[in-house]
Write a protein that holds these residues in place. Structure first.
Motif, mmCIF file in Angstrom:
data_model
loop_
_atom_site.group_PDB
_atom_site.id
_atom_site.type_symbol
_atom_site.label_atom_id
_atom_site.label_comp_id
_atom_site.label_asym_id
_atom_site.label_seq_id
_atom_site.Cartn_x
_atom_site.Cartn_y
_atom_site.Cartn_z
ATOM 1 N N ALA A 1 41.979 2.645 23.075
ATOM 2 C CA ALA A 1 42.794 1.481 23.433
ATOM 3 C C ALA A 1 43.768 1.143 22.309
ATOM 4 C CB ALA A 1 41.894 0.288 23.731
ATOM 5 N N GLN A 2 43.280 1.180 21.074
ATOM 6 C CA GLN A 2 44.148 0.895 19.933
ATOM 7 C C GLN A 2 45.287 1.901 19.849
ATOM 8 O OE1 GLN A 2 42.189 0.918 16.139
ATOM 9 N NE2 GLN A 2 44.062 0.641 14.983
ATOM 10 N N ALA A 3 44.968 3.178 20.056
ATOM 11 C CA ALA A 3 46.010 4.211 20.008
ATOM 12 C C ALA A 3 47.069 3.966 21.079
ATOM 13 C CB ALA A 3 45.376 5.588 20.201
ATOM 14 N N SER A 4 46.641 3.489 22.241
ATOM 15 C CA SER A 4 47.588 3.212 23.325
ATOM 16 C C SER A 4 48.490 2.032 22.974
ATOM 17 C CB SER A 4 46.824 2.927 24.630
ATOM 18 O OG SER A 4 46.028 4.033 25.002
ATOM 19 N N ALA B 1 45.745 1.361 27.829
ATOM 20 C CA ALA B 1 45.164 0.350 26.949
ATOM 21 C C ALA B 1 44.203 -0.552 27.718
ATOM 22 C CB ALA B 1 46.270 -0.472 26.295
ATOM 23 N N ASP B 2 44.621 -1.009 28.897
ATOM 24 C CA ASP B 2 43.765 -1.868 29.717
ATOM 25 C C ASP B 2 42.491 -1.132 30.133
ATOM 26 O OD1 ASP B 2 45.528 -3.957 29.575
ATOM 27 O OD2 ASP B 2 46.476 -3.559 31.513
ATOM 28 N N HIS C 1 38.618 -1.923 28.891
ATOM 29 C CA HIS C 1 37.582 -2.231 29.888
ATOM 30 C C HIS C 1 36.376 -1.311 29.729
ATOM 31 C CE1 HIS C 1 35.627 -2.029 33.889
ATOM 32 N NE2 HIS C 1 35.918 -3.321 33.929
ATOM 33 N N GLN C 2 36.620 -0.063 29.345
ATOM 34 C CA GLN C 2 35.539 0.911 29.194
ATOM 35 C C GLN C 2 34.866 0.843 27.834
ATOM 36 O OE1 GLN C 2 35.390 1.501 32.573
ATOM 37 N NE2 GLN C 2 34.638 3.497 31.958
ATOM 38 N N GLY C 3 35.365 -0.016 26.940
ATOM 39 C CA GLY C 3 34.783 -0.139 25.607
ATOM 40 C C GLY C 3 35.191 0.979 24.665
ATOM 41 N N LYS C 4 36.248 1.703 25.009
ATOM 42 C CA LYS C 4 36.738 2.793 24.158
ATOM 43 C C LYS C 4 37.852 2.235 23.273
ATOM 44 C CE LYS C 4 35.591 6.309 27.615
ATOM 45 N NZ LYS C 4 36.100 7.405 28.476
ATOM 46 N N TYR C 5 37.423 1.528 22.223
ATOM 47 C CA TYR C 5 38.372 0.753 21.420
ATOM 48 C C TYR C 5 39.363 1.616 20.654
ATOM 49 C CZ TYR C 5 35.391 -3.205 22.517
ATOM 50 O OH TYR C 5 34.689 -4.169 23.187
#
Length: 296
Positions: free
Chosen positions: A140-143, A128-129, A133-137
């Motif tokens: 990140a949301q899935a995580s 998620a972090d 940070h990479q802008g892969k929202y």
């Protein structure tokens, strides 16, 4: 049935046992001399290090600034011992040292052995972090959602997910940003009863409602947050703008006057060429408050 009696140790035996335990702890935690790193390397190449010593070698390499070596040890140790903590440590070192290509490669390895990571909260938090940070929202949301399935009571994960949607919702030009706003509104509604008693959720709720234009709801949570940070003048700027939006002019005037008085000494100290970031933020807040106070 006769109960088996445990032998009782004498004071002398107990003292000897305590001494041996202390001696073993001192031996284990004793910092190796700098030349010991070469010995670790030799034993590692020979496959002679046990799992605990491999962790020690990895830690020693990292503390000496040898991040590439530490990552390599972690990766190899994971393959050798099948312990997820080694790969996770390697990912963290790669992430902290800005080696994002390495992070992607290590994530690929973890996915190839997902059965070892499927229930690991540390792994999904790291994902998620990293994806944030990479802008892969979406990733990140899935995580974060996976983290919630592993720990449904985690307030910090809920707060992090709200902040993710808040940050992504500011980009109104993108369809995904609008979807994030809709998801933010859904989560605020779903978690509101919990948020009233969880301080970690007050600020994301206040910010989220303010972002959605629901100023009255935002004020309710800003008021809760205010009780825990009455002298945080930078945060106060957001609270003031929200109060202003709902027509609470008397409260705005009172709080603005208080903040100006409190911020003035810090602003004067920050008025020099070599200001720190924190000092610039205080000066910026003071100027902003001063400007708005003269425009009303």
């Amino acid at each position: 049935q006769t109960e088996k009696l445990q032998p009782q140790l004498t004071e002398s035996q107990l003292a000897q046992q305590s001494f041996l335990l202390l001696l073993s702890q001192l031996f284990w935690f004793h910092e190796p001399q700098p030349e010991s790193l070469e010995e670790y390397r030799r034993l590692w190449r020979d496959g002679a290090l046990v799992i605990q010593s491999a962790g020690r070698y990895m830690y020693l390499a990292e503390t000496k600034g040898l991040s590439v070596e530490a990552i390599s040890v972690g990766e190899t140790a994971f393959a050798r011992f099948k312990d997820p903590s080694f790969l996770l440590s390697a990912m963290e070192i790669a992430y902290q040292s800005g080696r994002y290509t390495e992070v992607e490669r290590l994530i690929g390895q973890a996915h190839a052995h997902i059965e070892l990571f499927a229930e690991n909260r540390h792994y999904y938090l790291m994902l998620a972090d990293y994806y944030t940070h990479q802008g892969k929202y979406a990733a990140a949301q899935a995580s974060y959602l996976k983290l919630l399935t592993l720990d449904p009571q985690s307030v910090m994960t809920r707060a992090a997910l709200l902040w993710l949607h808040i940050d992504h919702s500011e980009d109104l030009a993108r369809i995904q940003g609008k979807k994030s706003r809709a998801e933010l509104a859904r989560l605020l509604a779903e978690w509101r009863s919990l948020a009233t008693t969880e301080p970690a959720l007050w600020l994301p709720f206040a910010t989220g409602y303010s972002l959605l234009g629901r100023a009255h709801d935002a004020v309710a949570f800003y008021k809760r947050e205010w009780t825990s940070r009455p002298t945080d003048h930078l945060w106060l700027l957001g609270y003031l703008s929200t109060l202003d939006a709902v027509g609470r002019s008397r409260d705005v005037h009172r709080l603005r006057r208080f903040a100006l008085t409190e911020l003035r000494p810090e602003a004067i100290l920050a008025a020099h060429e070599e200001t720190s970031r924190s000092e610039r933020e205080h000066l910026k807040a003071y100027v902003c408050l001063l400007y708005t106070s003269r425009c009303v």
